[in-house]
Design an enzyme around this catalytic site. Structure first.
Site, PDB file in Angstrom:
ATOM      1  N   GLN A 135       2.843  78.230  34.805  1.00 33.65           N
ATOM      2  CA  GLN A 135       2.820  77.653  33.450  1.00 33.65           C
ATOM      3  C   GLN A 135       2.764  78.762  32.389  1.00 33.65           C
ATOM      4  OE1 GLN A 135       3.237  74.505  32.975  1.00 33.65           O
ATOM      5  NE2 GLN A 135       2.845  74.325  30.768  1.00 33.65           N
ATOM      6  N   GLN A 167      -6.414  81.721  23.319  1.00 33.63           N
ATOM      7  CA  GLN A 167      -7.651  81.392  24.045  1.00 33.63           C
ATOM      8  C   GLN A 167      -7.354  80.635  25.331  1.00 33.63           C
ATOM      9  OE1 GLN A 167     -10.518  78.361  22.741  1.00 33.63           O
ATOM     10  NE2 GLN A 167     -12.048  79.984  22.679  1.00 33.63           N
ATOM     11  N   ILE A 196       3.912  80.215  68.812  1.00 33.31           N
ATOM     12  CA  ILE A 196       3.004  79.223  69.406  1.00 33.31           C
ATOM     13  C   ILE A 196       3.637  77.841  69.252  1.00 33.31           C
ATOM     14  CG2 ILE A 196       1.595  79.181  67.277  1.00 33.31           C
ATOM     15  CD1 ILE A 196      -0.578  78.688  69.916  1.00 33.31           C
ATOM     16  N   GLU A 220      -7.065  81.230  63.445  1.00 38.47           N
ATOM     17  CA  GLU A 220      -5.802  80.864  62.788  1.00 38.47           C
ATOM     18  C   GLU A 220      -6.083  80.409  61.354  1.00 38.47           C
ATOM     19  OE1 GLU A 220      -3.469  78.019  64.981  1.00 38.47           O
ATOM     20  OE2 GLU A 220      -2.124  77.673  63.294  1.00 38.47           O
ATOM     21  N   THR A 271       3.348  71.812  67.894  1.00 38.31           N
ATOM     22  CA  THR A 271       3.871  70.644  67.182  1.00 38.31           C
ATOM     23  C   THR A 271       5.154  70.111  67.814  1.00 38.31           C
ATOM     24  OG1 THR A 271       2.939  71.608  65.184  1.00 38.31           O
ATOM     25  CG2 THR A 271       4.537  69.835  64.868  1.00 38.31           C
ATOM     26  N   PRO A 292     -10.182  78.488  64.784  1.00 42.63           N
ATOM     27  CA  PRO A 292     -10.878  79.096  63.643  1.00 42.63           C
ATOM     28  C   PRO A 292     -10.232  80.399  63.171  1.00 42.63           C
ATOM     29  CG  PRO A 292     -12.480  78.233  65.168  1.00 42.63           C
ATOM     30  CD  PRO A 292     -11.129  78.071  65.831  1.00 42.63           C
ATOM     31  N   THR A 301      -3.839  70.281  58.353  1.00 36.31           N
ATOM     32  CA  THR A 301      -3.681  69.885  56.944  1.00 36.31           C
ATOM     33  C   THR A 301      -5.046  69.859  56.235  1.00 36.31           C
ATOM     34  OG1 THR A 301      -3.982  67.536  57.439  1.00 36.31           O
ATOM     35  CG2 THR A 301      -1.717  68.379  57.547  1.00 36.31           C
ATOM     36  N   ARG A 304       4.571  89.414  27.015  1.00 34.37           N
ATOM     37  CA  ARG A 304       5.304  88.328  26.380  1.00 34.37           C
ATOM     38  C   ARG A 304       4.679  87.984  25.023  1.00 34.37           C
ATOM     39  NH1 ARG A 304      10.173  85.881  26.110  1.00 34.37           N
ATOM     40  NH2 ARG A 304       9.957  83.702  25.505  1.00 34.37           N
ATOM     41  N   PHE A 331       9.199  72.848  64.225  1.00 38.26           N
ATOM     42  CA  PHE A 331       8.490  73.614  63.183  1.00 38.26           C
ATOM     43  C   PHE A 331       7.875  74.896  63.752  1.00 38.26           C
ATOM     44  CE2 PHE A 331       7.163  69.324  61.029  1.00 38.26           C
ATOM     45  CZ  PHE A 331       8.443  69.149  60.542  1.00 38.26           C
TER      46      PHE A 331
HETATM   47  C1  LIG Z   1       6.751  76.055  57.794  1.00 38.25           C
HETATM   48  C2  LIG Z   1       5.988  75.485  58.941  1.00 38.25           C
HETATM   49  C3  LIG Z   1       5.580  76.322  59.970  1.00 38.25           C
HETATM   50  C4  LIG Z   1       4.889  75.794  61.069  1.00 38.25           C
HETATM   51  N1  LIG Z   1       4.598  76.609  62.133  1.00 38.25           N
HETATM   52  C5  LIG Z   1       4.123  76.043  63.281  1.00 38.25           C
HETATM   53  C6  LIG Z   1       4.010  76.810  64.476  1.00 38.25           C
HETATM   54  O1  LIG Z   1       4.309  78.020  64.510  1.00 38.25           O
HETATM   55  N2  LIG Z   1       3.587  76.194  65.607  1.00 38.25           N
HETATM   56  C7  LIG Z   1       3.247  74.863  65.632  1.00 38.25           C
HETATM   57  O2  LIG Z   1       2.861  74.365  66.695  1.00 38.25           O
HETATM   58  N3  LIG Z   1       3.337  74.109  64.501  1.00 38.25           N
HETATM   59  C8  LIG Z   1       3.774  74.669  63.342  1.00 38.25           C
HETATM   60  N4  LIG Z   1       3.905  73.911  62.207  1.00 38.25           N
HETATM   61  C9  LIG Z   1       3.508  72.499  62.258  1.00 38.25           C
HETATM   62  C10 LIG Z   1       2.279  72.173  61.408  1.00 38.25           C
HETATM   63  O3  LIG Z   1       1.133  72.706  61.992  1.00 38.25           O
HETATM   64  C11 LIG Z   1       2.243  70.637  61.251  1.00 38.25           C
HETATM   65  O4  LIG Z   1       3.310  70.310  60.385  1.00 38.25           O
HETATM   66  C12 LIG Z   1       0.923  70.146  60.719  1.00 38.25           C
HETATM   67  O5  LIG Z   1      -0.097  70.316  61.667  1.00 38.25           O
HETATM   68  C13 LIG Z   1       0.979  68.667  60.319  1.00 38.25           C
HETATM   69  O6  LIG Z   1       1.555  67.876  61.320  1.00 38.25           O
HETATM   70  P1  LIG Z   1       2.761  66.872  60.928  1.00 38.25           P
HETATM   71  O7  LIG Z   1       3.756  67.643  60.162  1.00 38.25           O
HETATM   72  O8  LIG Z   1       3.212  66.179  62.161  1.00 38.25           O
HETATM   73  O9  LIG Z   1       2.118  65.826  59.935  1.00 38.25           O
HETATM   74  P2  LIG Z   1       1.304  64.469  60.362  1.00 38.25           P
HETATM   75  O10 LIG Z   1       0.297  64.807  61.378  1.00 38.25           O
HETATM   76  O11 LIG Z   1       2.311  63.407  60.677  1.00 38.25           O
HETATM   77  O12 LIG Z   1       0.592  64.142  58.995  1.00 38.25           O
HETATM   78  C14 LIG Z   1       1.179  63.342  57.939  1.00 38.25           C
HETATM   79  C15 LIG Z   1       0.075  63.098  56.897  1.00 38.25           C
HETATM   80  O13 LIG Z   1      -0.979  62.322  57.500  1.00 38.25           O
HETATM   81  C16 LIG Z   1      -2.210  62.973  57.310  1.00 38.25           C
HETATM   82  N5  LIG Z   1      -3.104  62.719  58.434  1.00 38.25           N
HETATM   83  C17 LIG Z   1      -2.845  62.860  59.755  1.00 38.25           C
HETATM   84  N6  LIG Z   1      -3.932  62.554  60.478  1.00 38.25           N
HETATM   85  C18 LIG Z   1      -4.917  62.223  59.592  1.00 38.25           C
HETATM   86  C19 LIG Z   1      -6.271  61.835  59.708  1.00 38.25           C
HETATM   87  N7  LIG Z   1      -6.875  61.723  60.888  1.00 38.25           N
HETATM   88  N8  LIG Z   1      -6.960  61.550  58.578  1.00 38.25           N
HETATM   89  C20 LIG Z   1      -6.378  61.658  57.361  1.00 38.25           C
HETATM   90  N9  LIG Z   1      -5.091  62.047  57.180  1.00 38.25           N
HETATM   91  C21 LIG Z   1      -4.374  62.323  58.278  1.00 38.25           C
HETATM   92  C22 LIG Z   1      -1.868  64.451  57.209  1.00 38.25           C
HETATM   93  O14 LIG Z   1      -2.895  65.192  56.586  1.00 38.25           O
HETATM   94  C23 LIG Z   1      -0.579  64.390  56.392  1.00 38.25           C
HETATM   95  O15 LIG Z   1      -0.895  64.281  55.037  1.00 38.25           O
HETATM   96  C24 LIG Z   1       4.553  74.421  61.098  1.00 38.25           C
HETATM   97  C25 LIG Z   1       4.939  73.589  60.039  1.00 38.25           C
HETATM   98  C26 LIG Z   1       5.670  74.095  58.989  1.00 38.25           C
HETATM   99  C27 LIG Z   1       6.138  73.151  57.926  1.00 38.25           C
END
Ligand SMILES: Cc1cc2nc3c(=O)[nH]c(=O)nc-3n(C[C@H](O)[C@H](O)[C@H](O)COP(=O)(O)OP(=O)(O)OC[C@H]3O[C@@H](n4cnc5c(N)ncnc54)[C@H](O)[C@@H]3O)c2cc1C
Length: 384
Positions: free
Chosen positions: A340, A283, A127, A246, A130, A244, A369, A272, A160
């Protein structure tokens, strides 16, 4: 919607047992090597398919088993419990994200074209949402699909993308009307054999090494209008409808990963010794394990509720977000606290808990996120 094949508990348990045996025999002996090679061999997909472990809830008319999501999720749960988190993410994308998009939104022709191969593993799904400049804020994506006669020309870049090296079909989000905001986004099913498509780097990650997470490039990739998935301009709304599931599959994987880590930690602390007694007798150890077990049990109960809601067509975006937020945050905590209890051995790569620890980190980022999950929940709490 076709009614899912109903199975009794004994049949569900048998399926889980078969999945476990397959992972023990076919995956466990090779997994560390695949992590080093940073990719799964392509045959893993067809082996999973031969055993009936891909797209389990795809209806029989498209080659699947027609089971419920509850059964399908067992494959990702067990991969996560074993600590095969990279494989679990490959599988979630293929079986629990891409296949449902095609099944729920596709035309009959699209379903016939892609789903039977996805069930056998001959076709791997990805998919593409990003982009380098668009993650949480999907509406700012730049990849375009411009009308050219009766076709569309796709130009742009994704990053990504899980299954990026192996994928044969991509559910790709593009702008078809850049001026229309969310209403200008359209999904397409894109065949990766088309001219103009190129795979970029298999990105080096801190964990999930065997999951091929890649850049993808599109230069004048010509697709017919019949490759539009779910209607022109409906892409954003369709993404919101499908997210949802996903998030739920990530949550179920997170809970199973927690259960697996706890089991391995219990085994270790019993063996261990320190100060003449087993580490399990302190504890602190007992209370830590009790606390983690209690939190896992609560999260298990909520994700079971969400799974039932999904199977009844009632899972809300808010409940899916609650599940994703709480379970993935818990996974990070369980990984940290279990590590830990392993002491210095937990920091050694030969102990699986060190891999569990790094693998857990991405769960709070992809699929939305933790901050985005909180935004969704906050809107429902505040009514806006
Ligand atoms: C290993 C891996 C696999 C992935 N697989 C896929 C895939 O198959 N297909 C695909 O399309 N994508 C994929 N992704 C992308 C992933 O979904 C995005 O990395 C994720 O949605 C975050 O987007 P970004 O990295 O651009 O971060 P950003 O959107 O730039 O976010 C940076 C920071 O800002 C925060 N932030 C952003 N907007 C807000 C807001 N409105 N309020 C508060 N905080 C905010 C975020 O929470 C984060 O902490 C993958 C990523 C990784 C690392």
């Amino acid at each position: 919607m076709t009614q899912a094949v109903q199975l009794d508990q004994a049949e569900i348990d048998l399926f889980r047992d078969n999945v476990r045996k397959f992972f023990e025999k076919e995956i466990a002996p090779h997994y560390v090597q695949w992590e080093k090679e940073e990719i799964l061999p392509r045959e893993v997909w067809t082996k999973l398919g031969e055993n009936g472990f891909l797209c389990v809830d795809v209806p029989e008319e498209y080659g699947g088993f027609g089971a419920s999501f509850r059964l399908s999720a067992i494959v990702v749960e067990e991969a996560s419990r074993f600590g095969f988190s990279g494989l679990a993410s490959n599988l979630s994308v293929h079986s629990d994200i891409v296949a449902p998009y095609i099944l729920h939104l596709g035309t009959e022709e699209q379903k016939q074209r892609w789903l039977p191969g996805m069930v056998t593993g001959e076709v791997v799904g990805a998919i593409g949402m990003t982009e380098p400049g668009a993650g949480s804020d999907l509406q700012s994506m730049k990849t375009r699909a411009d009308k050219d006669g009766s076709d569309y020309l796709i130009n742009g870049q994704k990053t990504f993308i899980t299954n990026g090296q192996h994928c044969d079909v991509i559910v790709l989000a593009c702008k078809t009307d850049p001026a229309a905001g969310a209403k200008g986004i359209t999904l397409f099913t894109v065949d990766t054999a088309l001219p103009g498509f190129a795979r970029g780097r298999n990105l080096e990650k801190m964990g999930h090494h065997c999951a091929d997470t890649s850049e993808l490039f599109f230069e004048n990739v010509r697709v017919g209008a019949d490759q539009i998935l779910g209607g022109e301009g409906r892409g954003f709304a369709n993404l919101m409808d499908e997210l949802p599931r996903e998030r739920l599959i990530l949550a179920l994987g997170a809970v199973a990963a927690c259960e697996g880590m706890l089991e391995r930690t219990v085994e270790y602390v019993k063996e261990r010794k320190a100060f003449g007694v087993s580490v399990s007798q302190f504890q602190n150890t007992r209370f830590k394990l009790a606390e983690l077990q209690a939190q896992i049990a609560v999260n298990r109960a909520f994700t079971t509720q969400c799974t039932n809601e999904y199977d009844e067509g009632k899972l809300t975006a808010v409940n899916a977000s609650v599940a994703k937020l709480t379970t993935t945050e818990l996974q990070g905590k369980v990984a940290d606290e279990c590590l830990q209890l392993f002491g210095g051995y937990g920091y050694m790569q030969e102990y699986q808990i060190s891999r569990d620890y790094v693998d857990a980190r991405i769960q709070r980022i992809y699929g939305g996120t933790s901050e985005i999950m909180k935004e969704i929940i906050a809107r429902s709490v505040l009514g806006k």
